[in-house]
Write a protein that holds these residues in place. Structure first.
Motif, PDB file in Angstrom:
ATOM      1  N   ASP A 192      16.902   0.433   5.040  1.00 32.48           N
ATOM      2  CA  ASP A 192      17.324  -0.724   5.724  1.00 32.48           C
ATOM      3  C   ASP A 192      16.678  -1.302   7.115  1.00 32.48           C
ATOM      4  O   ASP A 192      17.050  -2.328   7.878  1.00 32.48           O
ATOM      5  N   GLY A 193      15.492  -0.770   7.219  1.00 30.63           N
ATOM      6  CA  GLY A 193      14.856  -1.110   8.419  1.00 30.63           C
ATOM      7  C   GLY A 193      13.687  -2.151   7.916  1.00 30.63           C
ATOM      8  O   GLY A 193      13.985  -2.981   7.063  1.00 30.63           O
ATOM      9  N   PRO A 194      12.668  -2.583   8.808  1.00 38.51           N
ATOM     10  CA  PRO A 194      11.883  -3.509   8.700  1.00 38.51           C
ATOM     11  C   PRO A 194      11.171  -3.646   7.299  1.00 38.51           C
ATOM     12  O   PRO A 194      10.761  -2.594   6.748  1.00 38.51           O
ATOM     13  N   ALA A 195      11.298  -4.509   6.763  1.00 38.53           N
ATOM     14  CA  ALA A 195      10.551  -4.843   5.240  1.00 38.53           C
ATOM     15  C   ALA A 195       8.986  -4.349   5.222  1.00 38.53           C
ATOM     16  O   ALA A 195       8.400  -3.906   4.337  1.00 38.53           O
ATOM     17  N   GLY A 196       8.495  -4.688   6.390  1.00 44.03           N
ATOM     18  CA  GLY A 196       6.995  -4.376   6.623  1.00 44.03           C
ATOM     19  C   GLY A 196       6.790  -2.586   6.225  1.00 44.03           C
ATOM     20  O   GLY A 196       5.612  -2.423   5.765  1.00 44.03           O
ATOM     21  N   HIS A 197       7.723  -1.824   7.005  1.00 44.59           N
ATOM     22  CA  HIS A 197       7.485  -0.443   6.890  1.00 44.59           C
ATOM     23  C   HIS A 197       7.487  -0.077   5.466  1.00 44.59           C
ATOM     24  O   HIS A 197       7.062   0.814   4.926  1.00 44.59           O
ATOM     25  N   ALA A 198       8.667  -0.773   4.425  1.00 48.05           N
ATOM     26  CA  ALA A 198       8.819  -0.618   3.228  1.00 48.05           C
ATOM     27  C   ALA A 198       7.547  -0.522   2.446  1.00 48.05           C
ATOM     28  O   ALA A 198       7.184   0.002   1.720  1.00 48.05           O
ATOM     29  N   GLU A 199       6.951  -1.870   2.741  1.00 51.43           N
ATOM     30  CA  GLU A 199       5.739  -2.332   1.905  1.00 51.43           C
ATOM     31  C   GLU A 199       4.586  -1.438   2.227  1.00 51.43           C
ATOM     32  O   GLU A 199       3.831  -1.112   1.138  1.00 51.43           O
ATOM     33  N   LEU A 200       4.311  -1.143   3.688  1.00 53.86           N
ATOM     34  CA  LEU A 200       3.395  -0.391   3.703  1.00 53.86           C
ATOM     35  C   LEU A 200       3.552   1.177   3.203  1.00 53.86           C
ATOM     36  O   LEU A 200       2.371   1.550   2.725  1.00 53.86           O
ATOM     37  N   ALA A 201       4.601   1.546   3.390  1.00 52.77           N
ATOM     38  CA  ALA A 201       4.958   2.911   2.530  1.00 52.77           C
ATOM     39  C   ALA A 201       4.516   2.861   1.220  1.00 52.77           C
ATOM     40  O   ALA A 201       3.805   3.981   0.680  1.00 52.77           O
ATOM     41  N   ARG A 202       4.858   1.791   0.507  1.00 52.16           N
ATOM     42  CA  ARG A 202       4.474   1.672  -1.118  1.00 52.16           C
ATOM     43  C   ARG A 202       2.963   1.692  -0.981  1.00 52.16           C
ATOM     44  O   ARG A 202       2.619   2.376  -2.146  1.00 52.16           O
ATOM     45  N   ILE A 203       2.340   0.744  -0.371  1.00 51.83           N
ATOM     46  CA  ILE A 203       0.952   0.678  -0.519  1.00 51.83           C
ATOM     47  C   ILE A 203       0.442   2.166  -0.332  1.00 51.83           C
ATOM     48  O   ILE A 203      -0.747   2.525  -1.085  1.00 51.83           O
ATOM     49  N   VAL A 204       0.625   2.554   0.917  1.00 51.09           N
ATOM     50  CA  VAL A 204      -0.167   3.947   1.349  1.00 51.09           C
ATOM     51  C   VAL A 204       0.179   4.995   0.200  1.00 51.09           C
ATOM     52  O   VAL A 204      -0.658   5.589  -0.067  1.00 51.09           O
ATOM     53  N   VAL A 205       1.323   5.074  -0.259  1.00 51.91           N
ATOM     54  CA  VAL A 205       1.849   6.294  -1.273  1.00 51.91           C
ATOM     55  C   VAL A 205       0.951   5.968  -2.556  1.00 51.91           C
ATOM     56  O   VAL A 205       0.374   7.063  -3.137  1.00 51.91           O
ATOM     57  N   VAL A 206       0.753   4.558  -2.886  1.00 47.35           N
ATOM     58  CA  VAL A 206       0.169   4.589  -4.169  1.00 47.35           C
ATOM     59  C   VAL A 206      -1.204   5.030  -4.075  1.00 47.35           C
ATOM     60  O   VAL A 206      -1.799   5.619  -4.832  1.00 47.35           O
ATOM     61  N   VAL A 207      -1.750   4.631  -3.032  1.00 42.08           N
ATOM     62  CA  VAL A 207      -3.498   4.766  -2.661  1.00 42.08           C
ATOM     63  C   VAL A 207      -3.535   6.274  -2.627  1.00 42.08           C
ATOM     64  O   VAL A 207      -4.529   6.885  -3.134  1.00 42.08           O
ATOM     65  N   VAL A 208      -2.863   6.676  -1.806  1.00 39.58           N
ATOM     66  CA  VAL A 208      -3.049   8.193  -1.121  1.00 39.58           C
ATOM     67  C   VAL A 208      -2.771   9.001  -2.760  1.00 39.58           C
ATOM     68  O   VAL A 208      -3.580   9.967  -3.014  1.00 39.58           O
ATOM     69  N   MET A 209      -1.744   8.800  -3.480  1.00 41.75           N
ATOM     70  CA  MET A 209      -1.308   9.661  -4.825  1.00 41.75           C
ATOM     71  C   MET A 209      -2.539   9.453  -5.690  1.00 41.75           C
ATOM     72  O   MET A 209      -2.776  10.420  -6.649  1.00 41.75           O
ATOM     73  N   PRO A 239      16.174   8.873   2.722  1.00 44.29           N
ATOM     74  CA  PRO A 239      15.529   7.875   3.791  1.00 44.29           C
ATOM     75  C   PRO A 239      14.140   7.885   3.362  1.00 44.29           C
ATOM     76  O   PRO A 239      13.439   8.774   3.043  1.00 44.29           O
ATOM     77  N   LEU A 240      13.704   6.661   3.416  1.00 47.37           N
ATOM     78  CA  LEU A 240      12.180   6.140   3.367  1.00 47.37           C
ATOM     79  C   LEU A 240      11.279   7.406   4.221  1.00 47.37           C
ATOM     80  O   LEU A 240      10.309   7.793   3.865  1.00 47.37           O
ATOM     81  N   GLY A 241      11.590   7.424   5.600  1.00 46.57           N
ATOM     82  CA  GLY A 241      10.945   8.475   6.428  1.00 46.57           C
ATOM     83  C   GLY A 241      10.741   9.823   5.882  1.00 46.57           C
ATOM     84  O   GLY A 241       9.695  10.513   5.837  1.00 46.57           O
TER      85      GLY A 241
END
Length: 99
Positions: free
Chosen positions: A76-93, A13-15
């Motif tokens: 399966d949740g809000p698309a905005g959560h998925a996109e935000l997770a992608r952006i944050v993980v790329v920047v942080v990593m 799961p994304l979380g």
């Protein structure tokens, strides 16, 4: 190893992928390798420091980043959560891998 495989394949799961693997475990891995890097540099061991500082943390950061990215694709949740997770993980990593 099954969890690591599931992370890599984006089956978690994304979380869990984001908070547990990228943020939680990523913080532990990167903090530990940074401390070891500084200790080895202080003891005039530059090659060992480079190995510990980058050869251990960068592969983990790639694993966590790819895992979150792939988990976001199955979210399966809000698309905005998925996109935000992608952006944050790329920047942080990227920041953790470079510093």
């Amino acid at each position: 190893m099954a969890k690591v495989r599931s992370l890599w394949l984006g089956e978690l799961p994304l979380g869990e992928a984001f908070w547990t693997w990228a943020i939680g475990t990523g913080l532990v891995v990167n903090l530990t390798t940074s401390i070891l890097f500084l200790a080895l540099i202080t003891n005039d061991r530059p090659w060992a420091a480079l190995f510990v500082g980058y050869a251990l943390s960068v592969p983990y950061n790639i694993l966590a980043g790819v895992g979150v990215w792939r988990s976001a694709a199955h979210h399966d949740g809000p698309a905005g959560h998925a996109e935000l997770a992608r952006i944050v993980v790329v920047v942080v990593m990227l920041l953790l891998s470079v510093t």
